[in-house]
Design an enzyme around this catalytic site. Structure first.
Site, PDB file in Angstrom:
ATOM      1  CG  ASP A 305      -1.756   1.228   1.329  1.00  0.00           C
ATOM      2  OD1 ASP A 305      -2.460   1.518   0.352  1.00  0.00           O
ATOM      3  OD2 ASP A 305      -1.717   1.900   2.370  1.00  0.00           O
ATOM      4  CB  THR A 307      -1.244   6.157   1.942  1.00  0.00           C
ATOM      5  OG1 THR A 307      -1.564   6.771   0.696  1.00  0.00           O
ATOM      6  CG2 THR A 307      -1.325   7.179   3.056  1.00  0.00           C
ATOM      7  CG  ASP A 551      -1.355   2.795   7.010  1.00  0.00           C
ATOM      8  OD1 ASP A 551      -2.068   2.567   6.001  1.00  0.00           O
ATOM      9  OD2 ASP A 551      -0.908   3.920   7.272  1.00  0.00           O
TER      10      ASP A 551
END
Length: 801
Positions: A305, A307, A551
């Site tokens: 991912d 970000t 996250d």
């Protein structure tokens, strides 16, 4: 918004106490349980209630009844194996529970017109919740008040840009406020909220798919199938064929059965994993399940991912590009002072202004802002009236170039090219005349002065980590909810050459075509949470072992379905709960360490598994040979415990912790059995042959049983030691010393009188002991032939390294 005691009238007043009580009575409460890991009971049951523990625990209970206790030494392995798993998982649970408490939100609710903080589980349906900068949205709702309210939904959608919220807009749990303030009415609470539904869908605990654990389980099942007829045959043979007393028959039956179970392999695997967990813990890497170390070492595709994984939560100034100007505004030092003053003028700067403030310190010396207008996504610019030393100064604006200047302005030709590279461009402009900063016309006719080029802050460790994965043959794929151009730019900056970034909204709907598209690309933008999950499944359907990092709540489903989920410590509690590995300090560079640790564990466990499974094979051979020939079983449990400890248990512990950099390979059981099977058959046949010779030599009476068992034990020890020599190669100094100590360890109970009595070992005469040594040497020659010929027919045997 700040807490206040001033009463509010109208729809924003909130619920009354009676209305709150009514909703509590109807169960319309935000009662989502805090789940950060398995419960203590689940952890204990998972580590105690296993097939291995059932087998070994039953045999240990039998020995406790018939005695003596020295024949039950194997029982401690059961306790040690369970305790290692329980202690490690309880440590992980404690860490995760602490993280969940630290990250807990305290929302402000307005009831009867008065605002007060309440725990999240006290919120009810239709409550009015207040929002201010930094506040977390804990339930879903509809905005009823908004003053420049901007929400960061990156944990839900992966989109890094803040979203402007106005009256009537929806807010979702799991997002948080980055600017402005307002209030909203709770429309979905508890398990109905968006983030809670995602977490609930992923809440069922599943174990890591471990080839080592699965292989050992298969071996245990085979042992269980063989164990029952062997036990029946041994006990009947000892009672009926040899007229042995019941206790003696049971002891020898247990001796024949317990060595069939590779109990040390189970323990050694747990020990190796647990030590790996401790080593990784020093790198601030939390492993929730022991086999997760192995899982990441087998991964061949890692989905990242953007970000929070490749990028940090901030921006940096990449370039200050001055535009042609007719006066002092074109001087770079002057522009830097202006930017420094602007950066210091906002008490709550957004990410862009924070980057500017970090790059251009406040100049001081009389530079100050006399009036300011904070940035708003609706206006797309901020403004400030600056007082310069001994001069009244001017109004400066900072914002989107297409808002502060015409799109065809000749000085803005480079903006489109910079945007295409995934960079964020702000225009610094000076207002004409002396308008107030809040005047709607302040931006009209503003004079462009400079372009401030911003880039997302990369995690410094990301390029080296991706380079490591590339060198190891692990494909990396960036999957993000952000726009494809931005994602592609980030991928290029971290050294990932994935071609053109793909907008996931254009991926084919047909499953096979979708899987082909996902397998063929490397960079994807505008990916929804459900698409992330489908991408992981598609890669797995193509035979890949997939790791997923993330996250946010939007990553939960994909983390859950991946073979290995890796969460950032600063991420949402839901991601930390479902992931097998948590990077507590958000350090992406820890992943190569996990891979290396996993390879060490896999390579070494595969090496020592040859020892344990060879023992299983010769134990099965001896048990059925005894049944077919109707002779007493050669050994007591203490004999087998001694031989196993010196040739398998103790040396395996050191071998399992040695450095090992071999790449992980599949087919663990098949590859190990190709050596263990012939090794075990050779050991079993040679040992049983010496035992029959000893019975013929000594007479096969009750009085000679100890001498017969001792000769067979000597043969078995020497052959097992030879197997250890083969498995331990190359023979470094410490491995040679280890072999010498194990040989000396067997010599001690043969020479010390009280140990002779304890183990019931005594070599009678010289002829049979010499025969035992000669047979062991002949068996050793056969072992060497098998080891040298096997690679011709089995090319994927473990290398000697």
């Amino acid at each position: 918004m700040a807490q206040t005691d001033v009463e509010i009238e109208g729809p924003a007043r909130g619920l009354t106490a009676a209305q709150v009580a009514e909703r509590v009575g109807r169960g319309q409460v935000n009662d989502v349980p805090v789940r950060s890991s398995r419960s203590v009971g689940q952890i204990v049951r998972a580590n105690v209630c296993t097939v291995f523990n059932a087998i070994m625990g039953t045999l240990f209970a039998i020995i406790l009844v018939v005695g003596p206790i020295q024949d039950g030494m194997f029982g401690f392995i059961v306790l040690a194996n369970a305790l290692i798993g329980i202690v490690q998982e309880l440590r992980a649970k404690h860490t995760l529970d602490s993280l969940a408490v630290v990250g807990g939100a305290r929302p402000t609710v307005r009831r009867d017109g008065v605002a007060a903080e309440v725990p999240p589980d006290r919120i009810v349906l239709d409550d009015v919740l207040l929002l201010g900068p930094g506040d977390q949205v804990v339930v879903d709702g509809t905005v009823i008040e908004a003053e420049g309210l901007e929400i960061d939904e990156s944990l839900l959608t992966g989109e890094s840009d803040a979203v402007v919220k106005r009256h009537g807009d929806t807010v979702m749990s799991g997002s948080f406020v980055v600017a402005g303030g307002g209030s909203f009415v709770a429309t979905r609470v508890g398990r109905e909220a968006y983030a809670a539904r995602l977490a609930e869908e992923a809440s069922r605990f599943t174990l890591v798919d471990s080839e080592l654990r699965n292989g050992i389980s298969r071996i245990l099942k085979i042992c269980l199938i063989l164990l029952v007829p062997a036990a029946i045959g041994l006990i009947l043979g000892q009672l009926l064929g040899q007229d042995a007393d019941t206790d003696e028959a049971i002891r020898r039956m247990v001796a024949g059965i317990v060595v069939m179970v590779p109990e040390g392999l189970v323990l050694m695997t747990s020990v190796a994993f647990a030590i790996g967990v401790v080593r990784l813990g020093r790198q601030r890497c939390l492993v929730q399940e022991l086999p997760a170390i192995e899982g990441l070492a087998r991964v061949d595709v890692v989905c990242l991912d953007k970000t929070g994984t490749l990028t940090e939560g901030g921006m940096d100034v990449a370039e200050l590009r001055l535009l042609e100007a007719p006066d002092a505004a074109g001087d770079e030092a002057y522009v830097r002072r202006v930017l420094g003053t602007l950066g210091a003028s906002d008490p709550r700067p957004n990410a862009s202004l924070q980057a500017i403030a970090a790059a251009f310190p406040a100049p001081g010396g009389g530079w100050r802002a006399t009036d300011t207008l904070p940035f708003s996504s609706a206006r797309k610019y901020s403004a400030a009236a600056l007082a310069e030393p001994e001069e009244p100064g001017a109004v400066w604006l900072l914002g989107a170039p297409d808002v502060l200047a015409p799109a065809d302005h000749p000085r803005l030709a480079a903006v489109d090219e910079l945007n295409a590279r995934g960079l964020r461009v702000l225009l610094l402009a000076r207002a004409q005349g002396s308008p107030g900063v809040a005047e709607p016309t302040v931006a009209a006719g503003a004079e462009p002065v400079a372009l401030v080029v911003l880039e997302q802050r990369m995690r410094p460790e990301a390029p080296d980590t991706l380079r490591y994965f590339a060198e190891q043959g692990v494909a990396a794929k960036v999957i993000s909810g952000d726009n494809a151009v931005s994602v592609g730019a980030v991928a290029r900056r971290v050294g990932l050459d994935g071609g053109t970034a793909v907008d996931a909204r254009g991926l084919p709907a047909e499953p096979d075509e979708f899987a082909d598209a996902v397998a063929g690309g490397a960079v994807y933008g505008r990916v929804t949470p459900q698409q992330k999950r489908e991408m992981v499944r598609a890669l797995k359907s193509r035979g890949h072992t997939v790791a997923m990092t993330g996250d946010g709540v939007n990553d939960v489903l994909a983390l859950k379905d991946a073979d290995i989920g890796v969460a950032m410590g600063s991420g949402s509690p839901a991601t930390r709960a479902v992931a097998q590995i948590v990077l507590l300090n958000n350090n992406f560079a820890a992943l190569p360490t996990v891979v290396a640790e996993g390879r060490r564990v896999i390579g070494n466990i595969e090496r020592v598994a040859n020892l344990f499974l060879a023992k299983t094979v010769y134990s099965v051979f001896l048990a059925f040979a005894v049944i077919l020939t109707a002779v007493p079983y050669p050994f007591l449990p203490r004999h087998m415990s001694l031989v196993s400890a010196l040739t398998i248990g103790i040396p395996a512990f050191f071998l399992a912790l040695a450095p090992n950099h071999e790449r992980a390979r599949p087919h663990f059981v098949r590859r190990v059995l190709r050596l263990a099977l012939p090794f075990g058959l050779i050991a079993g046949a040679a040992t049983f042959g010496v035992y029959l010779l000893a019975r013929a030599h000594y007479g096969g009476t009750e009085a000679s049983r100890e001498a017969e068992s001792s000769a067979a034990t000597l043969t078995l020890f020497l052959i097992a030691l030879w197997i250890l020599v083969i498995v331990a190669r190359p023979l470094t100094w410490w491995r040679t010393l280890l072999l010498g100590l194990m040989a000396a360890g067997f010599a001690v109970p043969l020479s010390v009188p009280w140990l002779q009595d304890f183990f019931e070992l005594s070599l009678d005469g010289r002829q049979l002991p010499a025969v035992a040594v000669a047979v062991a040497v002949a068996a050793g020659v056969l072992l060497e032939l098998v080891f040298r010929l096997a690679p011709r027919y089995v090319p994927d045997l473990p290398a000697e390294s």
